[in-house]
Design an enzyme around this catalytic site. Structure first.
Site, mmCIF file in Angstrom:
data_model
loop_
_atom_site.group_PDB
_atom_site.id
_atom_site.type_symbol
_atom_site.label_atom_id
_atom_site.label_comp_id
_atom_site.label_asym_id
_atom_site.label_seq_id
_atom_site.Cartn_x
_atom_site.Cartn_y
_atom_site.Cartn_z
ATOM 1 N N CYS A 29 0.400 -11.770 -14.175
ATOM 2 C CA CYS A 29 0.591 -12.092 -12.767
ATOM 3 C C CYS A 29 0.115 -11.015 -11.728
ATOM 4 C CB CYS A 29 2.134 -12.459 -12.630
ATOM 5 S SG CYS A 29 2.701 -13.780 -13.396
ATOM 6 N N HIS B 84 3.119 -11.466 -4.847
ATOM 7 C CA HIS B 84 3.092 -12.299 -6.107
ATOM 8 C C HIS B 84 4.293 -13.138 -5.748
ATOM 9 C CE1 HIS B 84 3.033 -14.278 -9.660
ATOM 10 N NE2 HIS B 84 4.119 -13.913 -10.168
ATOM 11 N N ASN C 169 5.113 -20.386 -9.106
ATOM 12 C CA ASN C 169 4.556 -19.191 -9.580
ATOM 13 C C ASN C 169 2.881 -19.421 -10.250
ATOM 14 O OD1 ASN C 169 3.558 -16.986 -11.109
ATOM 15 N ND2 ASN C 169 5.647 -16.505 -11.821
HETATM 16 N N1 ACO Z 1 17.690 -26.543 -14.697
HETATM 17 C C1 ACO Z 1 19.015 -26.367 -14.793
HETATM 18 N N2 ACO Z 1 19.436 -25.551 -15.412
HETATM 19 C C2 ACO Z 1 18.907 -24.471 -16.251
HETATM 20 C C3 ACO Z 1 17.406 -24.604 -15.996
HETATM 21 C C4 ACO Z 1 16.925 -25.850 -15.153
HETATM 22 N N3 ACO Z 1 15.490 -25.783 -14.924
HETATM 23 N N4 ACO Z 1 17.196 -23.334 -16.425
HETATM 24 C C5 ACO Z 1 17.910 -22.801 -17.193
HETATM 25 N N5 ACO Z 1 19.427 -23.585 -16.968
HETATM 26 C C6 ACO Z 1 20.623 -23.258 -17.240
HETATM 27 C C7 ACO Z 1 20.773 -22.486 -18.396
HETATM 28 O O1 ACO Z 1 20.628 -23.214 -19.648
HETATM 29 C C8 ACO Z 1 21.952 -21.658 -18.365
HETATM 30 O O2 ACO Z 1 23.062 -22.532 -18.609
HETATM 31 P P1 ACO Z 1 24.298 -22.204 -19.307
HETATM 32 O O3 ACO Z 1 25.026 -21.251 -18.535
HETATM 33 O O4 ACO Z 1 25.050 -23.192 -19.615
HETATM 34 O O5 ACO Z 1 23.926 -21.460 -20.731
HETATM 35 C C9 ACO Z 1 22.244 -21.569 -16.612
HETATM 36 O O6 ACO Z 1 21.140 -22.400 -16.209
HETATM 37 C C10 ACO Z 1 22.007 -20.143 -16.365
HETATM 38 O O7 ACO Z 1 20.536 -19.726 -16.965
HETATM 39 P P2 ACO Z 1 19.905 -18.210 -16.801
HETATM 40 O O8 ACO Z 1 18.744 -18.330 -17.437
HETATM 41 O O9 ACO Z 1 21.084 -17.415 -16.751
HETATM 42 O O10 ACO Z 1 19.828 -18.409 -15.171
HETATM 43 P P3 ACO Z 1 19.417 -17.562 -14.314
HETATM 44 O O11 ACO Z 1 20.536 -17.518 -13.062
HETATM 45 O O12 ACO Z 1 19.201 -16.101 -14.702
HETATM 46 O O13 ACO Z 1 18.168 -17.973 -13.414
HETATM 47 C C11 ACO Z 1 15.681 -17.545 -13.356
HETATM 48 C C12 ACO Z 1 16.761 -18.305 -14.266
HETATM 49 C C13 ACO Z 1 15.566 -18.650 -12.239
HETATM 50 C C14 ACO Z 1 14.614 -17.810 -14.115
HETATM 51 C C15 ACO Z 1 16.078 -16.016 -13.217
HETATM 52 O O14 ACO Z 1 16.231 -15.460 -14.398
HETATM 53 C C16 ACO Z 1 14.860 -15.472 -12.430
HETATM 54 O O15 ACO Z 1 14.684 -15.673 -11.273
HETATM 55 N N6 ACO Z 1 14.257 -14.476 -13.224
HETATM 56 C C17 ACO Z 1 12.885 -13.867 -12.750
HETATM 57 C C18 ACO Z 1 11.881 -14.211 -13.546
HETATM 58 C C19 ACO Z 1 10.792 -14.958 -12.916
HETATM 59 O O16 ACO Z 1 10.650 -15.536 -11.875
HETATM 60 N N7 ACO Z 1 9.599 -15.075 -13.704
HETATM 61 C C20 ACO Z 1 8.524 -15.497 -13.375
HETATM 62 C C21 ACO Z 1 7.457 -15.087 -14.142
HETATM 63 S S1 ACO Z 1 7.295 -13.033 -14.102
HETATM 64 C C22 ACO Z 1 6.744 -12.913 -12.794
HETATM 65 O O17 ACO Z 1 5.970 -13.497 -12.229
HETATM 66 C C23 ACO Z 1 7.294 -11.702 -11.970
#
Ligand code: ACO
Length: 325
Positions: free
Chosen positions: A115, A252, A282
């Site tokens: 990225c 980004h 993304n």
């Molecule tokens: N739809 C519904 N529920 C979902 C989904 C989905 N698409 N994906 C995960 N869940 C559920 C999980 O199973 C979990 O359920 P549980 O509590 O019953 O186990 C719950 O949602 C919470 O999951 P988490 O992974 O803890 O969710 P979080 O609040 O951390 O959000 C996310 C996930 C959005 C990816 C967050 O961690 C984030 O924004 N991270 C940044 C990473 C990013 O943006 N990466 C992109 C690539 S890197 C870059 O480009 C910089």
């Protein structure tokens, strides 16, 4: 003192026709528009059609940038493509674009920093220009991230999209101050110890397959806000510019919460952050030039303004670049 500066003389973008909305994904897997929007800000993403390749997207963005710069490929000395989703393991997407543009001189190669790729590619091109080795460069970020997704992993596949963006750089002169037009500096960083936070579980020398993207989302989030803020501060300091003097931040586009968190940590005005994540998702190395082309085309970014580009990605890699438009 006269110095060489890389002027940005044009930019362009390309998005595949097919749009996949959050509702479309919710019809295919256990997710919802509400979950995706509140956690990421993403509403839709563009996805390449079957048979549509990264080089097709890169070529279309290159044509748009060359037209915007009012120049032809015969004016270009070097093509650098930032991509993590090449058509083939080799040769590079850049040489494919070179051939299809009809460019029979100069040289072309890819840069792989996931990225952060566009910031790395911009930095490479800027340094080639500053050393006098070339006078002009086409810098492209192009990705088909949809091809790296595990469509059974809802925690990653809802985040990414496909697209391409490009800029044309041309050697110009400056006084060596922050008042100069062009790329004022770039700052690159990486920490290979963070490999496991974001990677693809395949490759030519391991599984012999392309593999799928794997991510520890919460950990990536934490590193993103901290490292991006540090990169922006390093780039601003390198040119003696205050954060408040920066007219536009072109980040980004990973996640709206990362953009908001970074703005807060920096004390930057949220109105100055260009955000296209809702419409593009993304797009990895394509996201910065896509956002840049959007804000130039709609008239927000104007000549003379200070524009800060930044990104973070797998590796981990991160970086920033400051441009006077
Ligand atoms: N739809 C519904 N529920 C979902 C989904 C989905 N698409 N994906 C995960 N869940 C559920 C999980 O199973 C979990 O359920 P549980 O509590 O019953 O186990 C719950 O949602 C919470 O999951 P988490 O992974 O803890 O969710 P979080 O609040 O951390 O959000 C996310 C996930 C959005 C990816 C967050 O961690 C984030 O924004 N991270 C940044 C990473 C990013 O943006 N990466 C992109 C690539 S890197 C870059 O480009 C910089």
């Amino acid at each position: 003192m006269t110095v060489i500066r890389s002027h940005v003389i044009g930019c362009g973008a390309f998005l595949p026709n097919t749009i996949v909305t959050n509702a479309d994904l919710a019809a295919r897997m256990e997710t919802s528009d509400e979950w995706i929007r509140t956690r990421t800000g993403i509403r839709q993403r563009h996805v390449a059609a079957p048979g549509e390749k990264t080089s097709d997207l890169a070529l279309a963005a290159a044509h748009a940038a060359l037209a915007n710069a009012n120049c032809t490929v015969q004016d270009i000395d070097m093509i650098v493509v930032a991509t993590t989703t090449p058509d083939q393991t080799f040769p590079s997407v850049a040489t494919m674009v070179q051939a299809r543009l009809g460019m029979t001189r100069g040289f072309a190669f890819d840069v792989q920093a996931v990225c952060s790729g566009f910031i790395y590619a911009l930095s490479v091109a800027d340094n080639f220009i500053k050393t006098g080795q070339i006078r002009s460069a086409l810098v492209i970020g192009a990705e088909t991230m949809s091809r790296l997704m595990d469509w059974n992993d809802r925690s990653t596949c809802v985040l990414f999209g496909d697209g391409a963006g490009a800029v044309v750089l041309n050697a110009g002169e400056g006084a060596g101050t922050a008042a100069d037009r062009g790329v004022l500096n770039t700052r690159l960083f990486s920490d290979g110890r963070l490999h496991d936070l974001l990677y693809v579980d395949g490759g030519p020398s391991t599984t012999g397959t392309t593999g799928h993207l794997r991510m520890q989302g919460k950990e990536v989030f934490k590193h993103a806000v901290t490292n991006i803020t540090a990169a922006i501060e390093a780039s601003a300091a390198a040119s003696g510019v205050a954060i408040a003097d920066i007219d536009w931040f072109v980040p980004h586009q990973a996640n709206q919460r990362i953009l908001d968190g970074t703005a807060k940590k920096l004390g930057a005005d949220p109105a100055k952050i260009i955000s296209t994540v809702a419409l593009h998702g993304n797009t990895s190395a394509a996201s910065v030039p896509l956002a840049l082309a959007t804000a130039v085309a709609d008239g927000r970014i104007k000549p003379g303004q200070l524009v800060l580009l930044e990104a973070l990605g797998g590796g981990m890699t991160w970086g920033a670049g400051l441009i006077r438009w």
